[in-house]
Write an enzyme that holds these catalytic residues in place. Structure first.
Site, PDB file in Angstrom:
ATOM      1  N   GLU B 122      23.263  57.765  21.350  1.00  0.00           N
ATOM      2  CA  GLU B 122      23.682  57.654  19.977  1.00  0.00           C
ATOM      3  C   GLU B 122      25.049  58.300  19.765  1.00  0.00           C
ATOM      4  OE1 GLU B 122      21.868  56.552  17.036  1.00  0.00           O
ATOM      5  OE2 GLU B 122      24.029  56.690  16.482  1.00  0.00           O
ATOM      6  N   GLU B 183      44.139  63.543  23.899  1.00  0.00           N
ATOM      7  CA  GLU B 183      44.213  63.962  25.254  1.00  0.00           C
ATOM      8  C   GLU B 183      45.626  63.736  25.841  1.00  0.00           C
ATOM      9  OE1 GLU B 183      41.490  64.330  27.293  1.00  0.00           O
ATOM     10  OE2 GLU B 183      40.253  63.879  25.570  1.00  0.00           O
ATOM     11  N   LYS B 198      33.261  51.457  21.888  1.00  0.00           N
ATOM     12  CA  LYS B 198      32.379  51.697  20.583  1.00  0.00           C
ATOM     13  C   LYS B 198      31.697  50.432  20.033  1.00  0.00           C
ATOM     14  CE  LYS B 198      33.946  56.338  19.993  1.00  0.00           C
ATOM     15  NZ  LYS B 198      34.984  57.344  19.393  1.00  0.00           N
TER      16      LYS B 198
END
Lengths: 407, 407
Positions: B122, B183, B198
């Protein structure tokens, strides 16, 4: 996991019943037979063949081949008789009846255990928004500070009309009735009962307390005037009817239904017309917002179908928060900052304002903004309808012990 | 339903791992033991006792007393080795690694069946928003037209900064890096890879297709300039990076990741900073919107905990849409209206505009608004990085067969 073949007995064939029928017929993934539909009115013409219908509830309740009862009628007392008989007869039940669930919540939870059957009611709160299932499953282990939202489509439609078109309450109500968004007797919606029943159901899954709805303060929008809308507009707010439940400390919650000022940067500001929206605030997930249609046959029907489908997978509510038992107390000793529009100083005195931050007196109305105690509002609940006043929660923080989430 | 006692082996103790630890320690309703934590860096000082840690992954993978592996490391290849070994050893797994799941989706689904274990993820899409579980459970029988949203917190943070403060991309990126939202190599986020991974995971649960991410067009925000922000502001839009998946007909879907203009009356307009938001459009439930934090250790940790808890109840994804098999085709033959900011007419020609509705040429930049085919964008994907252009989906309907939900 194997899916059980469902043979459904349906009670009610109004807006939601027909919506469910449409949704079920269009579903690719899932087939369930509606074996029989029980209706009340012998004379009403139906859009499907009359052989589908019966007027005798026992034809469904005593049919051992029917393993799921779907209850979608208006009458909460009759619904309770149907649902409890079905459960006693070993049938699983899906219902959308918030008044019935809220009024008999504890008993219905106990009966599920006693008769080893499942009762699902996702459509009873927030219609198409899967709020109950998410509270039960997803927020299982989250420290939920609070939940608030717009749960009544009728009042939201009326308030949207009043705000957008500058029309008075009576006219907006009439329009809502003509469009089928409000009943001919709108009491349950406009006085906040409906929102309260939904709030009580949500509270059961959010905190594990099955409250008697009579213990929860509710106040609706019947007394709203153009002055209130005007005040809100000047300040950049909309007025929405917002049920709230939240923690006051580790093991105590409070809840109430009150109109609330909503500023333009808030999620609920754009939840208009028949839409519903729910905001949760939790320790780790932080703020979350769900929005979707809160009324209408298809939107509600799709929530009912989701319960029917879950049923076929053997799903049942575990009442996880109740099992955990973290929250054990309910309090109305809770400070709220409210706007009170009024005429008579005697009325104002009854509210027992503890602090006043603003006061206005004009030719047509007066208002005061200050802190009152929810307990006092509850004590006045029978008299409020007789006073020429309107109350709106400002939503602003008061001093502790109000939790930060109430901001 | 009985709950299994969980003995957890944890991989990774970075931002999300520590977040999970905090969430788990604060949870009242649920106790699970983290038996061992496997980390890579021998020299790093840890905030808990070193006896909790190991540097040898077999200490977890070969420990028969550990029944759940929670994988929260950065390295997708190593994560895949850990996750598949754990599954082969009969352990259930929870992961937050979107790249790993998206790249090996089909194989990971098959392995769950083969080894009779559960893999939950999830937290891999939308962090705190329970989108996968809702697609799997709640939209099971809904005719889902489309899903779109903001799924990458880093780009949303950068775009919010640029819009609110008028600062250039490089400066906003630098700030995001300093605050830990990006990052040091921001490629995966700013070029749209992360959003695409995603989207592919969501597509598996929304439509039952396990796409190879290489088949899906993605484009990020690296090339955005102040001219694009200026154009958007003048028109009342914000620019958001919006992955989209939707039906083009009964059994076919398309998907892509593109920046998109969002007007002020739209749900996604107010989804700023590190927040994520997802809009679903379905036949009966109509439009729904979920929003919540899309990044951060605690928000992601709370989604991981929700999977751990579901695991203790024996929950596993059924991949219901895949079982139903309604959608079987994927197409990139799909018309889109886009804004193209460019310098060189030769570049513009490469896009093969089928219709042009607006054209602007100025001293500093040119733009054209018109309809192109997604297939053409995909064919250009390697060259786009070398051109001085920026592409934004206007979100406006083109002619059929684009479904109405793309409006």
């Amino acid at each position: 996991m194997t899916r059980e073949k469902l043979r459904i007995g349906l009670f009610g064939y109004g807006c939601v019943g027909q919506g469910l029928h449409d949704v079920l017929n269009s579903s690719k993934g899932f087939k369930a037979d509606i074996v029989k539909i029980c209706v009340k009115d012998h004379r009403k013409k139906r859009r499907i063949d009359m052989s589908n219908f019966t007027y005798d509830k026992d034809e469904i309740l005593n049919d051992p081949s029917i393993n799921l009862v779907v209850e979608l009628i208006d009458d909460a007392d009759e619904a309770f008789r149907i649902v409890t008989t079905a459960m006693k007869n070993g049938k699983n039940v899906v219902t959308a009846n918030k008044m019935m669930v809220a009024k008999h919540f504890k008993e219905l939870v106990e009966m599920q255990g006693k008769y080893k059957v499942s009762l699902l009611y996702e459509a009873s709160a927030g219609a198409s928004i899967p709020i109950i299932r998410n509270l039960e499953e997803y927020y299982d282990n989250e420290l939920l500070h609070s939940l608030r939202g717009i749960l009544n489509g009728t009042t939201n439609y009326i308030l949207t009309k009043m705000y957008n078109e500058g029309i008075p309450y009576a006219e907006a109500l009439k329009e809502a009735q003509e469009k089928g968004f409000a009943e001919s007797d709108p009491t349950l919606d406009v006085d906040g009962w409906d929102a309260k029943f939904k709030l009580c159901i949500i509270t059961g899954h959010a905190y594990g307390l099955f409250l008697n709805p009579d213990e929860v303060f509710h106040y609706g929008i019947r007394a709203i005037s153009k002055f209130d809308i005007q005040y809100a507009k000047e300040k950049g707010f909309k007025i929405k009817l917002v049920p709230y439940v939240g923690k006051t400390n580790e093991n105590t919650i409070t809840s109430f239904v009150l109109p609330r000022f909503i500023s333009a940067d808030k999620y609920l500001y754009n939840v208009d017309n028949e839409y519903n929206g729910v905001i949760t605030e939790a320790a780790f997930a932080d703020k979350q917002f769900f929005s979707g249609k809160g009324a209408g046959g298809h939107a509600t029907g799709s929530a009912v179908l989701s319960d029917i489908s879950a049923n076929s997978y053997g799903y049942r509510y575990e009442y996880k928060k109740f099992q955990q038992g973290t929250v054990s107390n309910y309090t109305r000793n809770h400070k709220l900052e409210v706007y009170l529009r009024y005429k008579d100083e005697k009325d104002r005195e009854l509210f027992g304002f503890e602090e006043v931050s603003e006061y206005f007196s004009g030719k047509f109305f007066k208002y005061v903004i200050g802190v009152i105690n929810l307990e006092r509002l509850y004590a006045l609940r029978e008299q409020l309808g007789q006073m020429d006043v309107f109350i709106v929660n400002t939503g602003r923080k008061t001093d502790p012990p109000t939790p930060p989430s109430e901001g």
